[in-house]
Design a protein around this motif. Structure first.
Motif, mmCIF file in Angstrom:
data_model
loop_
_atom_site.group_PDB
_atom_site.id
_atom_site.type_symbol
_atom_site.label_atom_id
_atom_site.label_comp_id
_atom_site.label_asym_id
_atom_site.label_seq_id
_atom_site.Cartn_x
_atom_site.Cartn_y
_atom_site.Cartn_z
ATOM 1 N N VAL A 160 100.535 32.261 -24.559
ATOM 2 C CA VAL A 160 100.244 32.609 -25.944
ATOM 3 C C VAL A 160 101.555 32.924 -26.655
ATOM 4 O O VAL A 160 102.347 33.749 -26.166
ATOM 5 C CB VAL A 160 99.298 33.833 -26.052
ATOM 6 C CG1 VAL A 160 98.959 34.112 -27.508
ATOM 7 C CG2 VAL A 160 98.029 33.600 -25.241
ATOM 8 N N TYR A 182 88.985 35.298 -21.821
ATOM 9 C CA TYR A 182 90.089 36.212 -22.099
ATOM 10 C C TYR A 182 90.240 36.343 -23.611
ATOM 11 O O TYR A 182 90.151 35.355 -24.337
ATOM 12 C CB TYR A 182 91.371 35.713 -21.447
ATOM 13 C CG TYR A 182 91.306 35.848 -19.947
ATOM 14 C CD1 TYR A 182 91.909 36.915 -19.293
ATOM 15 C CD2 TYR A 182 90.592 34.932 -19.183
ATOM 16 C CE1 TYR A 182 91.812 37.062 -17.916
ATOM 17 C CE2 TYR A 182 90.483 35.073 -17.804
ATOM 18 C CZ TYR A 182 91.097 36.140 -17.185
ATOM 19 O OH TYR A 182 90.986 36.296 -15.825
ATOM 20 N N ARG A 183 90.477 37.569 -24.062
ATOM 21 C CA ARG A 183 90.544 37.847 -25.494
ATOM 22 C C ARG A 183 91.990 38.049 -25.935
ATOM 23 O O ARG A 183 92.682 38.925 -25.411
ATOM 24 C CB ARG A 183 89.724 39.088 -25.835
ATOM 25 C CG ARG A 183 89.548 39.326 -27.322
ATOM 26 C CD ARG A 183 88.676 40.545 -27.549
ATOM 27 N NE ARG A 183 88.399 40.750 -28.955
ATOM 28 C CZ ARG A 183 88.266 41.934 -29.547
ATOM 29 N NH1 ARG A 183 88.406 43.035 -28.806
ATOM 30 N NH2 ARG A 183 88.017 42.048 -30.818
ATOM 31 N N VAL A 184 92.425 37.209 -26.857
ATOM 32 C CA VAL A 184 93.727 37.386 -27.486
ATOM 33 C C VAL A 184 93.474 38.128 -28.797
ATOM 34 O O VAL A 184 92.889 37.581 -29.733
ATOM 35 C CB VAL A 184 94.418 36.036 -27.747
ATOM 36 C CG1 VAL A 184 95.770 36.256 -28.414
ATOM 37 C CG2 VAL A 184 94.584 35.254 -26.449
ATOM 38 N N ILE A 244 98.073 28.769 -28.508
ATOM 39 C CA ILE A 244 97.433 29.083 -27.234
ATOM 40 C C ILE A 244 97.431 27.829 -26.371
ATOM 41 O O ILE A 244 97.015 26.751 -26.820
ATOM 42 C CB ILE A 244 95.993 29.589 -27.442
ATOM 43 C CG1 ILE A 244 96.001 30.885 -28.276
ATOM 44 C CG2 ILE A 244 95.296 29.830 -26.109
ATOM 45 C CD1 ILE A 244 94.619 31.380 -28.648
ATOM 46 N N LEU A 247 99.483 31.321 -34.353
ATOM 47 C CA LEU A 247 99.129 31.629 -32.970
ATOM 48 C C LEU A 247 98.994 30.314 -32.207
ATOM 49 O O LEU A 247 98.219 29.432 -32.599
ATOM 50 C CB LEU A 247 97.807 32.405 -32.923
ATOM 51 C CG LEU A 247 97.355 32.968 -31.577
ATOM 52 C CD1 LEU A 247 98.287 34.079 -31.128
ATOM 53 C CD2 LEU A 247 95.926 33.492 -31.685
ATOM 54 N N ILE A 304 99.975 41.133 -30.602
ATOM 55 C CA ILE A 304 98.811 40.656 -29.848
ATOM 56 C C ILE A 304 98.679 41.460 -28.562
ATOM 57 O O ILE A 304 99.665 41.942 -28.013
ATOM 58 C CB ILE A 304 98.919 39.157 -29.485
ATOM 59 C CG1 ILE A 304 100.206 38.864 -28.691
ATOM 60 C CG2 ILE A 304 98.808 38.283 -30.732
ATOM 61 C CD1 ILE A 304 100.238 37.490 -28.053
ATOM 62 N N ASN A 305 97.447 41.583 -28.108
ATOM 63 C CA ASN A 305 97.153 42.006 -26.744
ATOM 64 C C ASN A 305 96.373 40.877 -26.080
ATOM 65 O O ASN A 305 95.645 40.141 -26.763
ATOM 66 C CB ASN A 305 96.300 43.273 -26.703
ATOM 67 C CG ASN A 305 97.081 44.514 -27.104
ATOM 68 O OD1 ASN A 305 98.288 44.465 -27.302
ATOM 69 N ND2 ASN A 305 96.377 45.630 -27.254
ATOM 70 N N VAL A 306 96.509 40.724 -24.778
ATOM 71 C CA VAL A 306 95.679 39.793 -24.007
ATOM 72 C C VAL A 306 94.818 40.645 -23.089
ATOM 73 O O VAL A 306 95.345 41.407 -22.274
ATOM 74 C CB VAL A 306 96.527 38.788 -23.211
ATOM 75 C CG1 VAL A 306 95.620 37.849 -22.416
ATOM 76 C CG2 VAL A 306 97.429 37.982 -24.145
ATOM 77 N N TYR A 324 90.494 36.202 -30.360
ATOM 78 C CA TYR A 324 90.310 34.791 -30.002
ATOM 79 C C TYR A 324 89.912 34.732 -28.529
ATOM 80 O O TYR A 324 90.647 35.214 -27.663
ATOM 81 C CB TYR A 324 91.598 34.009 -30.244
ATOM 82 C CG TYR A 324 92.010 33.956 -31.700
ATOM 83 C CD1 TYR A 324 91.616 32.899 -32.517
ATOM 84 C CD2 TYR A 324 92.777 34.973 -32.254
ATOM 85 C CE1 TYR A 324 91.986 32.854 -33.858
ATOM 86 C CE2 TYR A 324 93.147 34.947 -33.596
ATOM 87 C CZ TYR A 324 92.753 33.880 -34.388
ATOM 88 O OH TYR A 324 93.116 33.844 -35.723
#
Length: 247
Positions: A63, A106-108, A129, A127, A74-76, A51
């Motif tokens: 998040v 930024y990628r979630v 955000i 999720l 998840i990773n951010v 995302y």
């Protein structure tokens, strides 16, 4: 050609022709006047879902992730210019909250751990955000100072200093080279170079440490005008308030 060899070549052909697991991607668009969005989704096997959240430096990104499979995380991940993980859920849990250090998307990333992915397990999740400007309680001296701060010549920092730090197991305290970026919205980033050549970024909101780019969690204790910042079981930084807010 023998029947066995033909069968082996046919199997290899099928394997090469099989499509790779779908890597899904969604651009996050907030409704007018809103700064929070809640999504539901599902992943299976090694098909992750990213995302993308367009943010400005200093905005607060939060998040929250609620999966029905304990192997989902998840990773951010910072924008493509750096590509580093600001947060790794497998070691830090399912909640991320920190000012973002720069402009960009930024990628979630929602994914299954490798053992679950190999079993082709399914994870359904919720999720949430949230992206908003950092709160400013009042027009404090720190905020005014940040708005008018001059840069150290030849750098992008408002000040530089040596910060006392410990960055290795059993290591002695030593100097970390540090530069501070102060923003008028009340957020600050300190970028450090450790004695062993590593790098660390610590994020502050209204003068208080709130997060870092490490996968491990962050704890803060106060000692007079110092913030004693511990990251994980090893890293320790002694940061003066005056370095964070200026003045």
């Amino acid at each position: 050609m023998s029947h066995a060899l033909f069968a082996a070549l046919y199997a290899i052909t099928l394997l090469l022709a099989a499509p790779a697991a779908a890597q899904q991607q969604t651009n996050i668009v907030f409704a007018p006047g809103r700064h929070t969005i809640t999504l539901t989704g599902a992943i299976k096997g090694d098909a992750d879902h990213g995302y993308l959240v367009a943010a400005r430096a200093g905005q607060l990104l939060t998040v929250d992730f609620k999966p029905n499979n304990a192997s989902a995380y998840i990773n951010v991940i910072a924008p493509d210019s750096t590509g580093e993980a600001l947060f790794v859920g497998a070691s830090s849990g399912n909640h991320f909250a920190a000012p973002v250090p720069g402009d960009g998307s930024y990628r979630v990333l929602v994914y299954l751990m490798r053992n679950a992915a190999r079993r082709n397990e399914v994870a359904r999740y919720m999720l949430r955000i949230d992206l908003r400007d950092a709160p400013v309680a009042n027009t404090s001296a720190a905020t005014m100072s940040a708005a008018s701060d001059a840069l150290v010549p030849g750098t992008r920092y408002h000040a530089t200093a040596d910060i006392t730090c410990t960055t290795s197991a059993g290591g002695r305290p030593g100097p970390c080279k540090a530069g501070v970026i102060r923003r008028a919205g009340g957020t600050t980033t300190i970028e450090l170079t450790t004695p062993d050549g590593g790098h660390r970024r610590i994020f502050f909101t209204n003068g208080q440490a709130t997060g870092s780019d490490a996968a491990a969690g962050l704890e803060v204790q106060r000692q007079g005008d110092l913030q004693i910042i511990r990251i994980g079981a090893i890293e320790l930084y002694r940061v003066p308030d005056a370095f964070v807010v200026g003045g």
